[in-house]
Motif scaffolding. Structure first.
Motif, mmCIF file in Angstrom:
data_model
loop_
_atom_site.group_PDB
_atom_site.id
_atom_site.type_symbol
_atom_site.label_atom_id
_atom_site.label_comp_id
_atom_site.label_asym_id
_atom_site.label_seq_id
_atom_site.Cartn_x
_atom_site.Cartn_y
_atom_site.Cartn_z
ATOM 1 N N TYR A 1 0.933 -1.167 -0.037
ATOM 2 C CA TYR A 1 -0.040 0.145 0.029
ATOM 3 C C TYR A 1 0.802 1.100 -0.073
ATOM 4 O O TYR A 1 1.578 1.581 1.086
ATOM 5 N N GLU B 1 1.430 5.241 -0.607
ATOM 6 C CA GLU B 1 1.038 6.727 -0.660
ATOM 7 C C GLU B 1 2.242 7.462 -1.027
ATOM 8 O O GLU B 1 3.128 7.451 -0.294
ATOM 9 N N HIS C 1 -8.492 -1.708 0.652
ATOM 10 C CA HIS C 1 -8.219 -2.800 -0.421
ATOM 11 C C HIS C 1 -8.281 -3.843 0.722
ATOM 12 O O HIS C 1 -7.396 -4.145 1.649
ATOM 13 N N GLY D 1 -5.899 -2.769 3.812
ATOM 14 C CA GLY D 1 -5.233 -1.493 3.768
ATOM 15 C C GLY D 1 -6.056 -0.296 3.179
ATOM 16 O O GLY D 1 -6.595 -0.374 2.247
ATOM 17 N N ARG D 2 -5.915 0.731 4.137
ATOM 18 C CA ARG D 2 -6.682 1.859 3.768
ATOM 19 C C ARG D 2 -5.716 3.119 3.043
ATOM 20 O O ARG D 2 -4.666 3.179 3.762
ATOM 21 N N VAL D 3 -5.846 3.374 1.984
ATOM 22 C CA VAL D 3 -5.221 4.623 1.302
ATOM 23 C C VAL D 3 -5.789 5.736 0.846
ATOM 24 O O VAL D 3 -7.084 5.519 0.632
ATOM 25 N N SER E 1 -1.945 7.265 -4.829
ATOM 26 C CA SER E 1 -1.470 5.844 -4.235
ATOM 27 C C SER E 1 -1.451 4.733 -5.313
ATOM 28 O O SER E 1 -2.270 4.747 -6.092
ATOM 29 N N THR F 1 -1.344 0.631 -5.133
ATOM 30 C CA THR F 1 -1.647 -0.748 -4.262
ATOM 31 C C THR F 1 -1.387 -1.979 -5.072
ATOM 32 O O THR F 1 -1.900 -2.102 -6.026
ATOM 33 N N THR G 1 -12.062 -4.172 -3.670
ATOM 34 C CA THR G 1 -11.582 -2.798 -3.091
ATOM 35 C C THR G 1 -12.607 -2.167 -3.086
ATOM 36 O O THR G 1 -13.822 -2.186 -3.822
#
Length: 305
Positions: A34, A36, A232, A251-253, A257, A259, A269
């Motif tokens: 992940y 960013e 995700h 996973g938070r983005v 970003s 992934t 997602t």
């Protein structure tokens, strides 16, 4: 419009049979990445102040540039094609490749031929370039290059698809000419070494009751977040070696970003912001998408094997 596609189409994709793989099932599964861009130092800074970040997958290098008008981004002796992805917030650009010059000031998929080329920013804004990992200088400069110190044996190698029918040249595919259509998954283009899917801009969060978990046996999916926020969701199949098992993760983005979803992780997602957009990238091009009639919008110019 719901995230990615209509619900019945998402269901078809999620439940499609997986391809067979010859990889030993005991081969460790890589963890998702992940990434960013704001958390990493830029790889390059242009004379006008443009900043470029480089991230990679097994077969792909992505260059995200916060461009300043007037800066130029040059490739000398580029060994294969690369793509420029323009979405609604992108800079307007001028592309020079060989004896061809094109200006693009709207959403588009631009294919730049091998050899010498220049991308010039005509306005401030993001410029996204996608290269294959054949570009060694970019591949080695990626901020996550260490993740590929050893190639992932679960990923199929990059074997170029056939040359375009009319030869390598500068090509501009304007997204306004290929709107999102019911029954077709996003807007998909391919080259000899890449496949890119421009997914719909979504004005609402994705319905948590209508997600589409699925997996890919032998290729990575690179999901580029250009607007909004995403979670995700990942689950990792268990192999015979319990010491290699991975817990599921979510996973938070934000954006921008990238992934990186490894094979054969089960994933889906979820757009969680008020407004979001993803662009999915694959290398080599996907055979399953290519087999669906009408899905590849430039298939007449880029034949399948």
């Amino acid at each position: 419009m719901t995230m990615y596609a209509k619900d019945d189409l998402r269901s078809q994709l999620a439940n499609a049979p997986a391809a067979q793989t010859a990889v030993d099932p005991s081969t460790p599964i890589r963890a998702a990445q992940y990434l960013e861009f704001s958390e990493f130092a830029p790889a390059e800074t242009g004379p006008g102040g443009s900043r470029t970040w480089l991230a990679r997958g097994q077969n792909v290098v992505l260059a995200w540039t916060d461009a300043v008008a007037g800066d130029r981004f040059t490739r000398a002796g580029q060994p294969d094609e690369y793509a420029v992805l323009l979405y609604s917030d992108s800079a307007s650009i001028r592309v020079i490749a060989g004896d061809e010059t094109r200006e693009v000031a709207e959403e588009a998929f631009v294919v730049v031929p091998p050899g010498d080329s220049v991308i010039e920013a005509l306005t401030d804004g993001p410029i996204i370039r996608v290269f294959s990992s054949v570009a060694e200088d970019l591949r080695d400069a990626a901020f996550n290059a260490a993740a590929y110190a050893e190639p992932d044996p679960r990923c199929a190698p990059l074997v170029p698809w056939p040359d375009p029918v009319d030869g390598f040249r500068l090509r501009v595919y304007r997204l306004a000419e290929t709107p999102i259509t019911e029954g077709r998954f996003g807007r998909i283009f391919r080259t000899t070494n890449l496949m890119v899917n421009f997914l719909a801009e979504e004005p609402t969060p994705r319905d948590p009751l209508k997600l589409s978990p699925h997996s890919h046996d032998d290729f990575e999916q690179l999901s580029l977040g250009v607007k909004g926020e995403f979670v995700h969701h990942m689950q990792y199949p268990w192999g015979p070696d319990s010491t290699q098992w991975r817990p599921e993760d979510h996973g938070r983005v934000g954006t921008p970003s990238l992934t990186v979803i490894p094979p054969p992780a089960i994933h889906t997602t979820q757009g969680v912001g008020p407004y979001q957009q993803l662009i999915d990238i694959f290398s080599p091009p996907r055979k399953d998408f290519s087999a669906r009639p009408g899905w590849i919008l430039n298939a007449d110019e880029y034949p399948a094997p």
